[in-house]
Scaffold this motif. Structure first.
Motif, mmCIF file in Angstrom:
data_model
loop_
_atom_site.group_PDB
_atom_site.id
_atom_site.type_symbol
_atom_site.label_atom_id
_atom_site.label_comp_id
_atom_site.label_asym_id
_atom_site.label_seq_id
_atom_site.Cartn_x
_atom_site.Cartn_y
_atom_site.Cartn_z
ATOM 1 N N UNK B 28 0.842 -1.213 0.000
ATOM 2 C CA UNK B 28 0.000 0.000 0.000
ATOM 3 C C UNK B 28 0.872 1.256 0.000
ATOM 4 N N UNK B 29 0.385 2.270 -0.683
ATOM 5 C CA UNK B 29 1.199 3.482 -0.825
ATOM 6 C C UNK B 29 1.396 4.197 0.508
ATOM 7 N N UNK B 30 2.564 4.805 0.646
ATOM 8 C CA UNK B 30 2.871 5.555 1.861
ATOM 9 C C UNK B 30 2.044 6.848 1.894
ATOM 10 N N UNK B 31 1.895 7.389 3.087
ATOM 11 C CA UNK B 31 1.219 8.676 3.296
ATOM 12 C C UNK B 31 -0.217 8.701 2.804
ATOM 13 N N UNK B 32 -0.834 7.521 2.777
ATOM 14 C CA UNK B 32 -2.244 7.475 2.391
ATOM 15 C C UNK B 32 -2.989 6.657 3.427
ATOM 16 N N UNK B 33 -4.275 6.915 3.520
ATOM 17 C CA UNK B 33 -5.114 6.120 4.414
ATOM 18 C C UNK B 33 -5.156 4.684 3.892
ATOM 19 N N UNK B 34 -4.741 3.718 4.727
ATOM 20 C CA UNK B 34 -4.735 2.316 4.294
ATOM 21 C C UNK B 34 -5.692 1.528 5.181
ATOM 22 N N UNK B 35 -6.632 0.843 4.561
ATOM 23 C CA UNK B 35 -7.597 0.075 5.353
ATOM 24 C C UNK B 35 -6.952 -1.225 5.843
ATOM 25 N N UNK B 36 -7.540 -1.794 6.907
ATOM 26 C CA UNK B 36 -7.031 -3.069 7.418
ATOM 27 C C UNK B 36 -7.062 -4.135 6.328
ATOM 28 N N UNK B 37 -8.125 -4.085 5.494
ATOM 29 C CA UNK B 37 -8.248 -5.073 4.425
ATOM 30 C C UNK B 37 -7.086 -4.969 3.446
ATOM 31 N N UNK B 40 -4.114 -6.517 5.034
ATOM 32 C CA UNK B 40 -4.339 -7.955 5.047
ATOM 33 C C UNK B 40 -3.976 -8.553 3.684
ATOM 34 N N UNK B 41 -4.480 -7.908 2.629
ATOM 35 C CA UNK B 41 -4.188 -8.379 1.272
ATOM 36 C C UNK B 41 -2.697 -8.389 1.003
ATOM 37 N N UNK B 42 -2.029 -7.335 1.438
ATOM 38 C CA UNK B 42 -0.600 -7.204 1.135
ATOM 39 C C UNK B 42 0.248 -8.181 1.952
#
Lengths: 418, 88
Positions: B28-37, B40-42
């Motif tokens: 997931x990209x840095x400095x962005x809102x990342x969901x738990x999902x 989990x995927x990553x």
């Protein structure tokens, strides 16, 4: 069902052994069942057996793409143990040990359970400390554990390398005396015979090609022998889990990897325990036929090949020779491989899924065989009661997103790293 | 034994490489809102296909570069190898 006993053996001997009943039938699939178990390996057969025995659900079919006992239940190194530190694994496996101890009587089939003890060798002070901690955790859960020093280990396995100038000297070991081995094929055949006798249909050479899912609920499966309706479906296919998950549009915390095992030519009895090398990944026992049964690391990259690669075998056997130098004199009789459902924390999954009526049993990594009875028992409970038993509550599918990992080996998310 | 063609060094034995898993997984990209999902995927979820699989290997006993390998997980046939920053 015909009982196997010495009297029946003698009676049939007079008739030239021509009148034995078939151990299990070869039925054509019906159009509908209460429960369909996909995967006729040890776990699937055990699940069907305990569904019938413990929950009186007998309108059950086992769908197997190949044949009974042709997958990992016939490819493992037959080790049975419960030497785990974490509560979830320890209590689950120790429950299984009780089932193992009674299995031959329960199934009326000699599974040749041999509680010969397992020794994990330690090669440093730090490792002795770790084993002492694990041993204490095991004893708190009612599992037998004995910490052995160098001399005590030497008395049990004098043929190990106890010379002074070795790279990994033996400091001692952790022993679980009640651990052991069993005849793996007999486990599959015993469960199959009993399940069949209670009305379970064992359908071999039948491939699952699709699922009938709508509105978040499962209604049946499509197979190479026609469509089968079922209220509940259990997925129990070890290394093939991801193939079926793809058909269900599910992505799982599982990777499929290849694990090899091998046996040497048969020799006179020398090793009466299971022994594991502590400075790498190698384990060894001696079969009743005299072969040294050995295994170790995964091949190390995603594989569905069911056959192994020589660099890994060489690496594993180098460790074996470091532990037991006499192994270098033996000829190799057979090597083979099986595909493992490697979960991301090294512990299994026995749970419901987001699809109503679909249940999942996978993620057994290196330890599927010893879990056969406990896995079948708890999976049957999960399917019959539509909720996990307290023994498999920890083996949930969502523990990866909630952070409740059972990271027994401390390997993190890459359990396939050697 | 696998023979992997390192895009920097040429054809080498599998023994020189270490495996790095699925190369299609994106952090997931840095400095962005990342969901738990997304996490989990990553971190945990993998397709693990039977057939073509794009994966990372490191030429650890060679040039030490990470590379991408497209390999069949059933037959072990290697179709292409790429530098880590190249797309297939």
């Amino acid at each position: 069902m015909q009982k196997y006993s010495v009297f029946n053996l003698i009676k049939n001997a007079f008739k030239g052994h021509k009148d034995w009943e078939v151990a299990w039938k070869d039925p054509t699939p019906k159009s509908e069942y209460d429960v369909v178990i996909i995967g006729g390996g040890g776990h699937g057969l055990a699940t069907a057996y305990y569904l019938a025995k413990e929950h009186n659900i007998t309108k059950v079919a086992i769908i197997e793409k190949g044949w009974i006992g042709g997958g990992n239940v016939g490819r493992n190194t037959t080790i049975i143990r419960s030497n785990y530190m974490h509560d979830e694994n320890g209590l689950f496996s120790e429950f299984g040990m009780d089932l193992w101890r009674n299995m031959s009587q329960d199934l009326n089939f000699n599974v040749m359970f041999s509680p010969r003890g397992i020794i994990n060798l330690a090669h440093s002070d730090a490792q002795m400390n770790t084993y002492s901690r694990r041993g204490n955790s095991m004893r708190l859960n009612g599992i037998d554990a004995v910490l052995l020093n160098r001399e005590e280990v030497r008395k049990i396995i004098p043929m190990a390398d106890f010379s002074e100038n070795v790279r990994f000297p033996i400091f001692g070991g952790l022993m679980q005396p009640s651990a052991g081995t069993a005849r793996h094929d007999a486990v599959a055949w015993g469960y199959a015979r009993q399940a069949d006798s209670m009305g379970v249909d064992i359908i071999q050479n039948c491939e699952v090609t699709g699922f009938d899912v709508s509105n978040g609920k499962i209604f049946g499966i499509r197979t190479s022998k026609g469509d089968i309706k079922a209220k509940k479906i259990g997925l129990c296919v070890a290394g093939s889990t991801n193939i079926l998950a793809e058909k269900l549009n599910m992505t799982l915390p599982i990777e499929t990897h290849l694990l090899q095992a091998c046996v040497s030519e048969p020799i006179k009895p020398i090793l009466d325990n299971v022994v594991t090398f502590g400075a790498g990944h190698f384990y060894c026992s001696q079969s009743d036929k005299g072969e040294m049964v050995m295994g170790g690391d995964l091949d190390g990259y995603n594989s569905y090949a069911q056959r192994g690669n020589l660099p890994t075998l060489q690496h594993v056997l180098t460790e074996g020779i470091a532990m037991f130098p006499f192994l270098s004199k033996l000829k190799m009789l057979r090597t083979w491989g099986g595909i493992m459902d490697m979960s991301m924390d090294g512990s299994p999954i026995i749970d419901k899924t987001h699809i109503e009526g679909l249940y999942l049993n996978c993620g057994w990594c290196y330890g599927g065989f010893k879990a056969t009875p406990a896995s079948g028992w708890t999976f049957a409970h999960t399917i019959a009661q539509d909720k996990p038993h307290e023994l498999n509550e920890g083996y949930s599918l969502n523990r990866f997103s909630t952070g409740h990992l059972i990271d027994e080996k401390g390997l993190g998310t890459k359990t396939w790293i050697s | 034994m696998l023979h992997i063609k390192c895009p920097h060094c040429g054809l080498r034995s599998q023994n020189e490489f270490s495996y790095g898993g699925d190369a299609t997984v994106k952090r997931p990209e840095l400095n962005k809102e990342v969901s738990d999902q997304d996490w989990d995927n990553f971190v945990y979820l993998r397709k693990s296909p039977r057939g073509k699989h794009l994966e990372l290997w490191q030429h650890i006993s060679g040039c030490r570069q990470w590379i991408k390998v497209e390999r069949d997980t059933l037959t072990h046939e290697i179709f292409t190898t790429l530098k880590a920053n190249e797309e297939i």
